[in-house]
Write a protein that holds these residues in place. Structure first.
Motif, mmCIF file in Angstrom:
data_model
loop_
_atom_site.group_PDB
_atom_site.id
_atom_site.type_symbol
_atom_site.label_atom_id
_atom_site.label_comp_id
_atom_site.label_asym_id
_atom_site.label_seq_id
_atom_site.Cartn_x
_atom_site.Cartn_y
_atom_site.Cartn_z
ATOM 1 N N ILE A 32 0.843 -1.312 -0.567
ATOM 2 C CA ILE A 32 -0.088 -0.218 0.473
ATOM 3 C C ILE A 32 0.876 1.386 0.543
ATOM 4 O O ILE A 32 0.295 2.288 0.299
ATOM 5 C CB ILE A 32 -0.826 0.076 0.731
ATOM 6 C CG1 ILE A 32 0.013 -0.179 2.661
ATOM 7 C CG2 ILE A 32 -2.148 -0.958 0.989
ATOM 8 C CD1 ILE A 32 -0.947 -0.187 3.565
ATOM 9 N N ASN A 33 2.020 0.888 -0.116
ATOM 10 C CA ASN A 33 2.862 1.990 -0.249
ATOM 11 C C ASN A 33 3.223 3.462 1.280
ATOM 12 O O ASN A 33 2.854 4.567 0.646
ATOM 13 C CB ASN A 33 3.155 3.071 -1.222
ATOM 14 C CG ASN A 33 3.609 2.135 -3.010
ATOM 15 O OD1 ASN A 33 4.135 0.976 -2.435
ATOM 16 N ND2 ASN A 33 2.650 2.118 -3.633
ATOM 17 N N VAL A 34 2.705 2.814 2.385
ATOM 18 C CA VAL A 34 2.259 3.333 3.619
ATOM 19 C C VAL A 34 3.534 4.939 3.437
ATOM 20 O O VAL A 34 4.006 5.994 3.555
ATOM 21 C CB VAL A 34 1.721 3.183 4.574
ATOM 22 C CG1 VAL A 34 2.156 3.882 5.526
ATOM 23 C CG2 VAL A 34 0.752 2.589 4.534
ATOM 24 N N LEU A 35 4.716 4.499 3.935
ATOM 25 C CA LEU A 35 5.698 4.953 3.732
ATOM 26 C C LEU A 35 6.166 6.183 2.826
ATOM 27 O O LEU A 35 6.454 7.730 3.345
ATOM 28 C CB LEU A 35 7.096 3.807 4.462
ATOM 29 C CG LEU A 35 6.918 3.070 5.415
ATOM 30 C CD1 LEU A 35 7.941 2.001 6.259
ATOM 31 C CD2 LEU A 35 6.884 4.175 6.574
ATOM 32 N N PRO A 36 6.148 5.974 1.899
ATOM 33 C CA PRO A 36 6.363 7.211 1.023
ATOM 34 C C PRO A 36 5.070 8.335 1.126
ATOM 35 O O PRO A 36 5.786 9.242 0.717
ATOM 36 C CB PRO A 36 6.479 6.228 -0.243
ATOM 37 C CG PRO A 36 6.705 4.880 -0.540
ATOM 38 C CD PRO A 36 6.004 4.574 0.887
ATOM 39 N N ILE A 37 4.495 7.807 0.895
ATOM 40 C CA ILE A 37 3.289 8.463 0.797
ATOM 41 C C ILE A 37 3.575 9.616 2.432
ATOM 42 O O ILE A 37 3.306 10.932 2.521
ATOM 43 C CB ILE A 37 1.952 8.087 0.782
ATOM 44 C CG1 ILE A 37 1.636 7.345 -1.067
ATOM 45 C CG2 ILE A 37 0.708 9.472 1.136
ATOM 46 C CD1 ILE A 37 0.466 6.525 -0.520
ATOM 47 N N LEU A 38 2.861 8.481 3.327
ATOM 48 C CA LEU A 38 3.493 9.308 4.443
ATOM 49 C C LEU A 38 4.957 10.352 5.069
ATOM 50 O O LEU A 38 4.900 11.472 4.877
ATOM 51 C CB LEU A 38 3.808 8.707 5.852
ATOM 52 C CG LEU A 38 4.012 9.277 7.220
ATOM 53 C CD1 LEU A 38 2.716 9.698 7.722
ATOM 54 C CD2 LEU A 38 4.172 8.073 8.315
ATOM 55 N N ALA A 39 6.041 9.813 3.904
ATOM 56 C CA ALA A 39 7.247 10.779 4.137
ATOM 57 C C ALA A 39 7.289 12.055 3.275
ATOM 58 O O ALA A 39 7.438 12.984 3.369
ATOM 59 C CB ALA A 39 8.595 10.259 4.123
ATOM 60 N N LYS A 40 6.270 11.892 1.449
ATOM 61 C CA LYS A 40 6.580 13.228 1.258
ATOM 62 C C LYS A 40 5.215 14.317 1.912
ATOM 63 O O LYS A 40 4.909 15.203 1.805
ATOM 64 C CB LYS A 40 5.317 12.744 -0.209
ATOM 65 C CG LYS A 40 6.648 12.203 -0.979
ATOM 66 C CD LYS A 40 6.172 11.769 -2.612
ATOM 67 C CE LYS A 40 7.730 10.576 -3.207
ATOM 68 N NZ LYS A 40 6.344 10.150 -4.155
ATOM 69 N N ARG A 41 4.295 13.723 2.483
ATOM 70 C CA ARG A 41 2.741 14.817 2.970
ATOM 71 C C ARG A 41 3.091 15.269 4.017
ATOM 72 O O ARG A 41 3.756 15.912 4.805
ATOM 73 C CB ARG A 41 1.917 13.381 3.005
ATOM 74 C CG ARG A 41 0.870 13.299 2.099
ATOM 75 C CD ARG A 41 -0.473 12.638 1.943
ATOM 76 N NE ARG A 41 -1.202 12.310 1.220
ATOM 77 C CZ ARG A 41 -1.755 11.558 1.376
ATOM 78 N NH1 ARG A 41 -2.883 11.022 1.993
ATOM 79 N NH2 ARG A 41 -2.601 11.561 -0.137
ATOM 80 N N VAL A 42 4.451 14.782 4.807
ATOM 81 C CA VAL A 42 5.065 14.667 6.212
ATOM 82 C C VAL A 42 6.068 15.766 6.029
ATOM 83 O O VAL A 42 6.452 17.197 6.670
ATOM 84 C CB VAL A 42 5.439 14.432 7.265
ATOM 85 C CG1 VAL A 42 5.450 14.648 8.414
ATOM 86 C CG2 VAL A 42 3.418 13.107 7.766
ATOM 87 N N GLY A 43 6.684 15.652 4.583
ATOM 88 C CA GLY A 43 7.357 16.220 4.551
ATOM 89 C C GLY A 43 9.255 16.553 5.061
ATOM 90 O O GLY A 43 10.008 16.290 5.449
ATOM 91 N N MET A 44 9.186 14.333 5.263
ATOM 92 C CA MET A 44 10.265 14.089 5.894
ATOM 93 C C MET A 44 10.815 13.028 4.497
ATOM 94 O O MET A 44 11.534 11.925 4.295
ATOM 95 C CB MET A 44 9.884 12.613 6.919
ATOM 96 C CG MET A 44 9.616 13.731 7.598
ATOM 97 S SD MET A 44 9.585 12.721 9.115
ATOM 98 C CE MET A 44 10.356 12.031 9.014
ATOM 99 N N GLY A 45 10.448 13.105 2.795
ATOM 100 C CA GLY A 45 11.155 12.764 2.230
ATOM 101 C C GLY A 45 12.861 12.293 2.118
ATOM 102 O O GLY A 45 13.420 11.180 1.801
ATOM 103 N N ALA A 46 13.798 13.024 2.756
ATOM 104 C CA ALA A 46 14.926 12.927 2.703
ATOM 105 C C ALA A 46 15.681 12.418 4.449
ATOM 106 O O ALA A 46 16.116 11.586 3.656
ATOM 107 C CB ALA A 46 15.686 14.279 2.778
ATOM 108 N N TYR A 47 14.465 11.862 4.618
ATOM 109 C CA TYR A 47 14.503 11.483 6.685
ATOM 110 C C TYR A 47 14.003 10.596 6.220
ATOM 111 O O TYR A 47 14.046 9.526 7.299
ATOM 112 C CB TYR A 47 14.871 12.475 7.177
ATOM 113 C CG TYR A 47 14.973 13.742 7.819
ATOM 114 C CD1 TYR A 47 16.147 13.966 7.908
ATOM 115 C CD2 TYR A 47 13.889 14.870 6.950
ATOM 116 C CE1 TYR A 47 16.430 15.047 7.416
ATOM 117 C CE2 TYR A 47 14.869 15.986 6.898
ATOM 118 C CZ TYR A 47 16.076 15.933 6.896
ATOM 119 O OH TYR A 47 16.548 17.407 7.500
#
Length: 140
Positions: A102-117
């Motif tokens: 369900i690709n939870v982590l990439p979506i969460l990281a992008k929405r929260v602004g933590m893609g680099a982390y």
């Protein structure tokens, strides 16, 4: 006498219905997540996919039987640790498969602004799970 027979038939019907519903849900869950083919893909062992499927079916049957059996296994402490490790591996693989599908982590990281982390987010989740489990097992 008839009342007891009716209660027994009703209990059998409810038990079988519940078992079929839970078993069907588990099989559907495994099929939707493609856990067995994904496991074969990751380990590069497509020639053993029938063994993986047989292991899932055999494990379900054996542990369903063991649930009805009123026996006790007397294990040494490291044996219990091994069983816990294997159960943890199963739960971890199931959670990883669900997260991957369900690709939870990439979506969460992008929405929260933590893609680099992303790595730090994963490590925080892993350590949180480990520390929480240890807290529950050792202190609670």
């Amino acid at each position: 006498m008839i009342v007891q027979l009716g209660e027994a038939v009703l209990a059998i019907f409810i038990g079988l219905s519940g078992g079929i519903a839970v078993g069907s849900g588990m099989v559907a869950f495994l099929v939707v997540l493609d856990i067995i083919p994904r496991l074969a893909q990751i380990t590069r062992s497509f020639n053993k996919i029938h063994a993986y499927e047989a292991a899932v079916v055999a494990g379900s049957l054996v542990f369903t039987w063991a649930d009805f059996w009123d026996g006790k296994l007397h294990m040494f402490p490291m044996g219990t640790a091994l069983v816990g490790l294997l159960a943890g591996c199963f739960v971890g693989m199931l959670a990883a498969a669900l997260t991957e599908i369900i690709n939870v982590l990439p979506i969460l990281a992008k929405r929260v602004g933590m893609g680099a982390y992303m790595i730090l987010l994963l490590m925080a989740m892993i350590f949180g799970k480990v520390i929480g489990s240890l807290f529950e097992w050792l202190l609670y």
